[in-house]
Scaffold this active site. Sequence first.
Site, PDB file in Angstrom:
ATOM      1  N   GLY A   1     -11.509   7.008  13.848  1.00 37.95           N
ATOM      2  CA  GLY A   1     -12.671   6.200  14.235  1.00 37.95           C
ATOM      3  C   GLY A   1     -12.319   5.114  15.243  1.00 37.95           C
ATOM      4  O   GLY A   1     -13.086   4.812  16.155  1.00 37.95           O
TER       5      GLY A   1
ATOM      6  N   ARG B   1      -2.697  -1.899  -3.355  1.00 35.60           N
ATOM      7  CA  ARG B   1      -3.842  -0.999  -3.284  1.00 35.60           C
ATOM      8  C   ARG B   1      -3.675   0.028  -4.401  1.00 35.60           C
ATOM      9  O   ARG B   1      -2.608   0.644  -4.530  1.00 35.60           O
ATOM     10  CB  ARG B   1      -3.843  -0.272  -1.944  1.00 35.60           C
ATOM     11  CG  ARG B   1      -4.958   0.746  -1.853  1.00 35.60           C
ATOM     12  CD  ARG B   1      -4.813   1.580  -0.613  1.00 35.60           C
ATOM     13  NE  ARG B   1      -5.933   2.499  -0.503  1.00 35.60           N
ATOM     14  CZ  ARG B   1      -5.908   3.606   0.222  1.00 35.60           C
ATOM     15  NH1 ARG B   1      -4.828   3.929   0.897  1.00 35.60           N
ATOM     16  NH2 ARG B   1      -6.959   4.386   0.285  1.00 35.60           N
TER      17      ARG B   1
ATOM     18  N   GLY C   1      -7.678  10.507   5.403  1.00 39.79           N
ATOM     19  CA  GLY C   1      -8.772  10.593   4.435  1.00 39.79           C
ATOM     20  C   GLY C   1     -10.010  10.102   5.168  1.00 39.79           C
ATOM     21  O   GLY C   1      -9.904   9.210   6.015  1.00 39.79           O
TER      22      GLY C   1
ATOM     23  N   ARG D   1      -5.201  13.988  16.298  1.00 38.31           N
ATOM     24  CA  ARG D   1      -4.683  13.827  17.666  1.00 38.31           C
ATOM     25  C   ARG D   1      -4.029  15.127  18.141  1.00 38.31           C
ATOM     26  O   ARG D   1      -4.249  15.571  19.265  1.00 38.31           O
ATOM     27  CB  ARG D   1      -3.681  12.674  17.709  1.00 38.31           C
ATOM     28  CG  ARG D   1      -3.463  12.127  19.078  1.00 38.31           C
ATOM     29  CD  ARG D   1      -2.662  10.861  19.056  1.00 38.31           C
ATOM     30  NE  ARG D   1      -2.153  10.548  17.716  1.00 38.31           N
ATOM     31  CZ  ARG D   1      -1.546   9.424  17.414  1.00 38.31           C
ATOM     32  NH1 ARG D   1      -1.395   8.509  18.330  1.00 38.31           N
ATOM     33  NH2 ARG D   1      -1.098   9.206  16.197  1.00 38.31           N
TER      34      ARG D   1
ATOM     35  N   ARG E   1      -7.887  17.897   2.962  1.00 37.09           N
ATOM     36  CA  ARG E   1      -8.861  18.109   1.884  1.00 37.09           C
ATOM     37  C   ARG E   1     -10.157  18.677   2.466  1.00 37.09           C
ATOM     38  O   ARG E   1     -10.548  18.291   3.563  1.00 37.09           O
ATOM     39  CB  ARG E   1      -9.158  16.771   1.180  1.00 37.09           C
ATOM     40  CG  ARG E   1      -8.010  16.250   0.349  1.00 37.09           C
ATOM     41  CD  ARG E   1      -8.237  14.804  -0.085  1.00 37.09           C
ATOM     42  NE  ARG E   1      -7.592  13.855   0.798  1.00 37.09           N
ATOM     43  CZ  ARG E   1      -7.766  12.543   0.774  1.00 37.09           C
ATOM     44  NH1 ARG E   1      -8.595  12.007  -0.103  1.00 37.09           N
ATOM     45  NH2 ARG E   1      -7.124  11.754   1.612  1.00 37.09           N
TER      46      ARG E   1
ATOM     47  N   ASN F   1       0.881  -1.164   0.000  1.00 40.75           N
ATOM     48  CA  ASN F   1       0.000   0.000   0.000  1.00 40.75           C
ATOM     49  C   ASN F   1       0.920   1.215   0.000  1.00 40.75           C
ATOM     50  O   ASN F   1       1.440   1.620   1.037  1.00 40.75           O
ATOM     51  CB  ASN F   1      -0.886  -0.054   1.249  1.00 40.75           C
ATOM     52  CG  ASN F   1      -1.853   1.112   1.338  1.00 40.75           C
ATOM     53  OD1 ASN F   1      -1.783   2.058   0.548  1.00 40.75           O
ATOM     54  ND2 ASN F   1      -2.749   1.050   2.305  1.00 40.75           N
TER      55      ASN F   1
ATOM     56  N   GLY G   1     -10.078   8.683   8.950  1.00 35.68           N
ATOM     57  CA  GLY G   1      -8.626   8.716   9.098  1.00 35.68           C
ATOM     58  C   GLY G   1      -8.127  10.008   8.495  1.00 35.68           C
ATOM     59  O   GLY G   1      -8.873  10.997   8.451  1.00 35.68           O
TER      60      GLY G   1
ATOM     61  N   HIS H   1     -12.194   4.297  -0.512  1.00 30.14           N
ATOM     62  CA  HIS H   1     -12.024   3.512   0.727  1.00 30.14           C
ATOM     63  C   HIS H   1     -12.734   2.158   0.626  1.00 30.14           C
ATOM     64  O   HIS H   1     -13.119   1.563   1.638  1.00 30.14           O
ATOM     65  CB  HIS H   1     -12.558   4.265   1.972  1.00 30.14           C
ATOM     66  CG  HIS H   1     -11.744   5.464   2.346  1.00 30.14           C
ATOM     67  ND1 HIS H   1     -12.298   6.675   2.675  1.00 30.14           N
ATOM     68  CD2 HIS H   1     -10.402   5.638   2.438  1.00 30.14           C
ATOM     69  CE1 HIS H   1     -11.344   7.548   2.947  1.00 30.14           C
ATOM     70  NE2 HIS H   1     -10.182   6.944   2.805  1.00 30.14           N
TER      71      HIS H   1
ATOM     72  N   GLU I   1      -7.071  -3.020   5.337  1.00 30.05           N
ATOM     73  CA  GLU I   1      -7.093  -2.988   3.873  1.00 30.05           C
ATOM     74  C   GLU I   1      -6.110  -3.996   3.281  1.00 30.05           C
ATOM     75  O   GLU I   1      -6.372  -4.608   2.251  1.00 30.05           O
ATOM     76  CB  GLU I   1      -6.771  -1.565   3.391  1.00 30.05           C
ATOM     77  CG  GLU I   1      -7.924  -0.606   3.648  1.00 30.05           C
ATOM     78  CD  GLU I   1      -7.491   0.795   4.017  1.00 30.05           C
ATOM     79  OE1 GLU I   1      -6.620   0.926   4.924  1.00 30.05           O
ATOM     80  OE2 GLU I   1      -8.001   1.757   3.441  1.00 30.05           O
TER      81      GLU I   1
HETATM   82  P1  AMP Z   1      -5.220   6.847   9.276  1.00 34.64           P
HETATM   83  O1  AMP Z   1      -5.153   7.688   8.034  1.00 34.64           O
HETATM   84  O2  AMP Z   1      -6.340   5.863   9.279  1.00 34.64           O
HETATM   85  O3  AMP Z   1      -3.904   6.243   9.671  1.00 34.64           O
HETATM   86  O4  AMP Z   1      -5.582   7.872  10.460  1.00 34.64           O
HETATM   87  C1  AMP Z   1      -4.755   8.947  10.784  1.00 34.64           C
HETATM   88  C2  AMP Z   1      -5.541   9.913  11.665  1.00 34.64           C
HETATM   89  O5  AMP Z   1      -5.931   9.227  12.873  1.00 34.64           O
HETATM   90  C3  AMP Z   1      -4.716  11.129  12.098  1.00 34.64           C
HETATM   91  O6  AMP Z   1      -5.517  12.303  12.008  1.00 34.64           O
HETATM   92  C4  AMP Z   1      -4.424  10.817  13.552  1.00 34.64           C
HETATM   93  O7  AMP Z   1      -4.267  11.968  14.340  1.00 34.64           O
HETATM   94  C5  AMP Z   1      -5.705  10.117  13.955  1.00 34.64           C
HETATM   95  N1  AMP Z   1      -5.527   9.402  15.220  1.00 34.64           N
HETATM   96  C6  AMP Z   1      -4.750   8.324  15.487  1.00 34.64           C
HETATM   97  N2  AMP Z   1      -4.827   8.036  16.811  1.00 34.64           N
HETATM   98  C7  AMP Z   1      -5.644   8.957  17.381  1.00 34.64           C
HETATM   99  C8  AMP Z   1      -6.126   9.203  18.703  1.00 34.64           C
HETATM  100  N3  AMP Z   1      -5.768   8.431  19.727  1.00 34.64           N
HETATM  101  N4  AMP Z   1      -6.959  10.246  18.900  1.00 34.64           N
HETATM  102  C9  AMP Z   1      -7.336  11.033  17.871  1.00 34.64           C
HETATM  103  N5  AMP Z   1      -6.918  10.861  16.595  1.00 34.64           N
HETATM  104  C10 AMP Z   1      -6.097   9.845  16.358  1.00 34.64           C
END
Ligand code: AMP
Length: 415
Positions: free
Chosen positions: A330, A93, A212, A285, A241, A9, A210, A181, A379
């Site tokens: 999420g 992917r 995205g 975060r 975005r 990926n 996430g 997604h 994924e």
């Molecule tokens: P992904 O693209 O699925 O890897 O998700 C990344 C996003 O998840 C980023 O905005 C991170 O800040 C958020 N994220 C990961 N862990 C946490 C957490 N404990 N609390 C809030 N956001 C989080």
Amino acid sequence: MDDYALTLNAGSSSLKFCVFRRPVQESWEIAARGQIEGIGTSPRLSAKGTKGEILADNRLDAAVRDGHAAIDALASWLRSQWGGARVLGVGHRVVHGGPRHERPVIVNQKILKELQELIPLAPLHQPYNLAAIEAVFEQLPDVPQVACFDTSFHRGHARVAELIPLPADICKAGLQRYGFHGLSYEFISSLLPEVAPEIAHGRVIVAHLGSGASLCALRDGKSVESTMSFTALDGLCMGTRPGRLDPGVVLYLFQTLGMSAKEVEAILYRRSGLVGISGISNDMRDLLGRSEPEAGLAVDYFVYRVTQEIGALAAVLGGLDGLVFTAGIGENSAEIRSRICEASSWLGVELDSEANKNREPRISTPRSKVSVWVIPTNEELMIARHTGSLLRLTGAKRVPSSAQNRSGNAEVVRS
Ligand code: AMP
């Protein structure tokens, strides 16, 4: 000799991978899962083995500046671990399949060229996905490669859900709503009968939140609507975005501000959303930990848009039985889940705050009309399943049997 298969990926600054191994006469198992991060800045390779043991955690040469160099670095690490291994296939992917690809395909040069034409529709992902395919062609020219598309799971939407209401002659060449997604949603849908059987055949919204972010409406496990459309810009507010936007805004950028297409693309894909609103970060975060009002506003807008679109998808479904949270935000942010559920209480969502804090699979109260779930996505596993079945790697009874989800829990692989 053991057989091996890989999933990749590839993103703009990271390359996530999984190594699957099938010992002679046995089932497939996951041998390693890892990533190269910081491509172009400070590249680092990390990988864990079957039981979560660390197989690699080291800095790479700064010469790992792009996806091609990252594949070379990964190939030499794989050789150092499993030199001489027989690789039966590599699954990738690929974000956009365009109008031609409704399901995963074995990639040849003609298909690669077709997919390259879709780069303008997914500039954050497609060039990197395809560069990985090209690099593998060079490293392992005889190994079949499978492209698994984020758009495939959404094909089969009703005509009205696919339509872009511009002149029909302009739309003929494939200007339509696709949705993205899809590998994540397909994985979640495949788990529902096991994890949440009471909603598996009902009306469900999956929130992939996430960097995205999008929502998918499922009826009986099949996608009927998605908040993303022709490109992955539409729908929810994301890290960089904007999500849904009045098209007049884009005209304004061109006509009144005199921006070039490249400048507009950079604004839409890299400078908007959470980072645009806050001026601080694209990372949820970070924003949750900050006290500046702009950070709070970005989070408020994110929650507002998710809630708004949950209402819209519930209308498409004619009601709602289940809501599932997945992906980085999420899966990990109890606060964001709680705020979205609170704002969706009119639909009959009642959160169990203890279960939410503990990130139990079911986080709604027993009397909640809509059951709410947290299900980690995977994924890579979906790519592995598609690659396995397309290349017929399963063989009689030789079905991939175990792998790990994002949080590292052992999990059965069905092909
Ligand atoms: P992904 O693209 O699925 O890897 O998700 C990344 C996003 O998840 C980023 O905005 C991170 O800040 C958020 N994220 C990961 N862990 C946490 C957490 N404990 N609390 C809030 N956001 C989080």
